[in-house]
Design an enzyme around this catalytic site. Structure first.
Site, PDB file in Angstrom:
ATOM      1  CE  LYS A 276     -27.456-108.989 160.089  1.00 26.38           C
ATOM      2  NZ  LYS A 276     -26.752-110.196 159.590  1.00 26.38           N
TER       3      LYS A 276
ATOM      4  N   GLY B 192     -21.257-107.496 150.478  1.00 21.02           N
ATOM      5  CA  GLY B 192     -22.312-108.469 150.210  1.00 21.02           C
ATOM      6  C   GLY B 192     -22.706-108.390 148.750  1.00 21.02           C
ATOM      7  CB  SER B 193     -25.508-109.815 146.925  1.00 20.66           C
ATOM      8  OG  SER B 193     -26.596-109.369 147.696  1.00 20.66           O
TER       9      SER B 193
ATOM     10  CD  GLU C  54     -28.280-109.481 143.502  1.00 24.80           C
ATOM     11  OE1 GLU C  54     -27.678-110.120 144.370  1.00 24.80           O
ATOM     12  OE2 GLU C  54     -27.812-109.279 142.364  1.00 24.80           O
TER      13      GLU C  54
ATOM     14  CD  GLU D 210     -14.796-103.576 148.669  1.00 26.62           C
ATOM     15  OE1 GLU D 210     -14.935-104.207 147.605  1.00 26.62           O
ATOM     16  OE2 GLU D 210     -13.843-102.849 148.911  1.00 26.62           O
TER      17      GLU D 210
ATOM     18  CB  CYS E 206     -16.283-110.990 146.101  1.00 27.29           C
ATOM     19  SG  CYS E 206     -14.703-110.678 146.898  1.00 27.29           S
TER      20      CYS E 206
ATOM     21  CD  GLU F  61     -21.130-112.750 143.096  1.00 32.99           C
ATOM     22  OE1 GLU F  61     -22.138-112.219 143.598  1.00 32.99           O
ATOM     23  OE2 GLU F  61     -19.980-112.536 143.498  1.00 32.99           O
TER      24      GLU F  61
END
Ligand code: NAD
Length: 488
Positions: free
Chosen positions: A173, A226-227, A229, A248, A284, A391
């Site tokens: 995705k 990704g994040s 959250e 990650e 990142c 971040e």
């Protein structure tokens, strides 16, 4: 305007709903392409295709699996310029980084995983003459791969290469902000002769296509970049599923400059690690907390000012440009909020601070509607400010003095994240002590952001768990079966 399609079961097709999402060129703010708005129906078809392809892929002699991965590397190698320019158009990261850095690395990653395919093995364990005990490393089946927008091809290559080498098939995705390079790569797989269904690539929104993929019962393992959250959401939504998850995530990485370092090298390294990168700090591992020994603090900050003055914001496709835009209007607003709020949190602006294409380019520039931020540095006296703890994902960093090794370690570790860290020193013992004591998945000494397909990469704490790249990433794509054969 160009339309990109998803790849399901070896066919390039539009979303089953017929709906599209706009892809925006972040340097201008204009729509330049459309991607499929994949949804649950596309996810079902992609997972079905991957499940059907799995037995054949897993049954292939490992040398043949490796040969397929080599063919993927070769096709990618023939299209590096096209793919790099697409990715740059889509996410704004300068072409010098995509073309000279990421794409050659992606090709090497597929070669690395091609070479690994026939070297995966279990162990024998000698217990007694009465039994033969051994382990096998087997794939999970279909691996779900969810990637972000900041380095789509590299992150895809690390995850897909490892999963395929281990005998899994995949559904990828891509992120809605920058999916085009990965969708075009998927189209090229036909030239590599990869069997249909081994790799499937969809696009769409995170809360729609992404959510359907992470909840899908046909996914045997999920790997997400990704994040933090989103990782929390994915973990909670998957709570009713017993299935390995690899995440990650982001970071708030420290970059520690000691007075005994080569300060020219340190200033150059710290600036490219944090705030003056071609990706405008949207990495990142951005070393966004710059900790500087007090006796050289002003000296290092002066050097950073000099480097910032030479940063060239502009057309990301122009090799003379050294920094690109922020990926989206939403991300620009987020960065604007951090910059605007920092002074009331006690942070003092040291350099930069202008946000928005209209603040940085003349009214007749094509970039005036783009999402731009200039290199920005704040000085802080403690790390309680929001800008020190969250971040930013933009060319924005903080700097802070320290006066001893212990204080440097305490400040470096004063974060919930633990992705990367930099140490700049000429003292070997100090370097080793810092590597030992800093709580991060990668610690670079007199260098920064050096990432290689043969080295495992991943964070601690809120930066995630599990590894991409290296042998570890292949092993994590296998599950161990133990056998006891009675010989008595
Ligand atoms: P994001 O978490 O918003 O999105 C990442 C991906 O998850 C996208 O494909 C998105 O569509 C999908 N997604 C979003 N919501 C979802 C949901 N509810 N269910 C399933 N999928 C969902 O992250 P982003 O803004 O695209 O990327 C930036 C973040 O990625 C930063 O935090 C950055 O530090 C991190 N990152 C980490 C690494 C690493 O290797 N550690 C590398 C690059 C980026």
């Amino acid at each position: 305007m160009r339309d990109f399609q998803q790849l399901i079961d070896g066919k390039t097709i539009a979303a089953m709903s017929g709906e599209w999402l706009d892809s925006i060129d972040p340097s201008t703010g204009e729509v330049w392409a459309r991607i499929p708005r994949s949804n649950g129906a596309d996810v079902d078809a992609a997972v079905d295709a991957a499940a059907r392809a799995f037995p054949g892929w897993w049954a292939l002699p490992t040398l043949q699996r490796g040969a397929h991965l080599r063919a993927v590397a070769e096709v990618m190698d023939q299209h590096t310029r096209e793919l790099a320019e697409l990715e740059t158009r889509d996410n704004g990261r300068i072409v010098n980084e995509t073309l000279l850095g990421d794409l050659p690395a992606c090709v090497q990653m597929f070669f690395f995983f091609a070479g690994a395919a026939d070297k995966i093995h279990g162990d024998t364990v000698q217990l007694s003459p009465a039994s033969f005990n051994f382990t096998r490393r087997e794939p999970f089946g279909v691996v779900g791969v969810v990637i972000p927008w900041n380095a789509p091809l590299s992150l895809m290559a690390a995850k897909v290469g490892a999963a395929l080498a281990a005998g899994n098939t995949v559904v990828v995705k891509a992120a809605e902000q920058a999916a085009c390079s990965v969708l075009r790569w998927a189209e090229l797989l036909a030239d590599a002769g990869l069997p249909a269904g081994v790799v499937n690539v969809i696009a769409g929104l995170g809360e729609e296509a992404g959510d359907a993929l992470v909840r899908h019962p046909g996914i045997g393992r999920l790997t997400f970049t990704g994040s933090s959250e989103t990782a929390r959401i994915i973990q909670s939504r998957g709570a009713d599923r017993i299935r390995p998850l690899h995440v990650e995530l982001g970071g708030k990485s420290p970059n520690v400059v000691f007075a005994d370092a080569d300060l020219d090298l340190a200033a150059a390294g710290v600036s490219t690690a944090a705030i003056f990168t071609g990706g405008a700090g949207q990495t990142c591992v951005a070393g966004s907390r710059i900790l500087i020994e007090d006796v050289v603090f002003d000296d290092v900050v002066d050097r950073l000012r000099g480097i910032a003055a030479n940063v060239n914001l502009g057309d990301p496709q122009d090799p003379a440009t050294t920094m690109g835009p922020i990926v989206s209007a939403e991300q620009l607003d987020r960065v604007r909020g951090f910059v605007a709020g920092a002074p009331s949190d006690g942070a003092e602006l040291v350099l930069g601070g202008r946000v928005g294409g209209d603040a940085l380019f003349p009214a007749d520039s094509p970039f005036v509607g783009g999402y731009w931020v200039e290199p920005t540095l704040f000085r802080v006296t403690n790390q309680q400010a929001r800008i020190c703890r969250e971040e930013v994902f933009g060319p924005v960093a903080v700097c802070m003095p320290f006066s001893s090794d212990d204080e440097a370690v305490a400040l470096a570790n004063d974060t919930n994240y633990g992705l990367g860290a930099g140490v700049w020193t000429s003292n070997l013992k100090r370097a080793h002590r810092m590597v030992r004591d800093i709580n991060a998945g990668s610690v670079w000494v007199n260098s920064y952001r050096r990432i290689h397909w043969a080295l495992p990469f991943g964070g601690f704490g809120d930066s995630g768990y599990g590894k991409d790249s290296g042998w570890e990433s292949i092993l994590e794509n296998t599950r161990i079966k133990t056998s006891w054969i009675d010989l008595s």
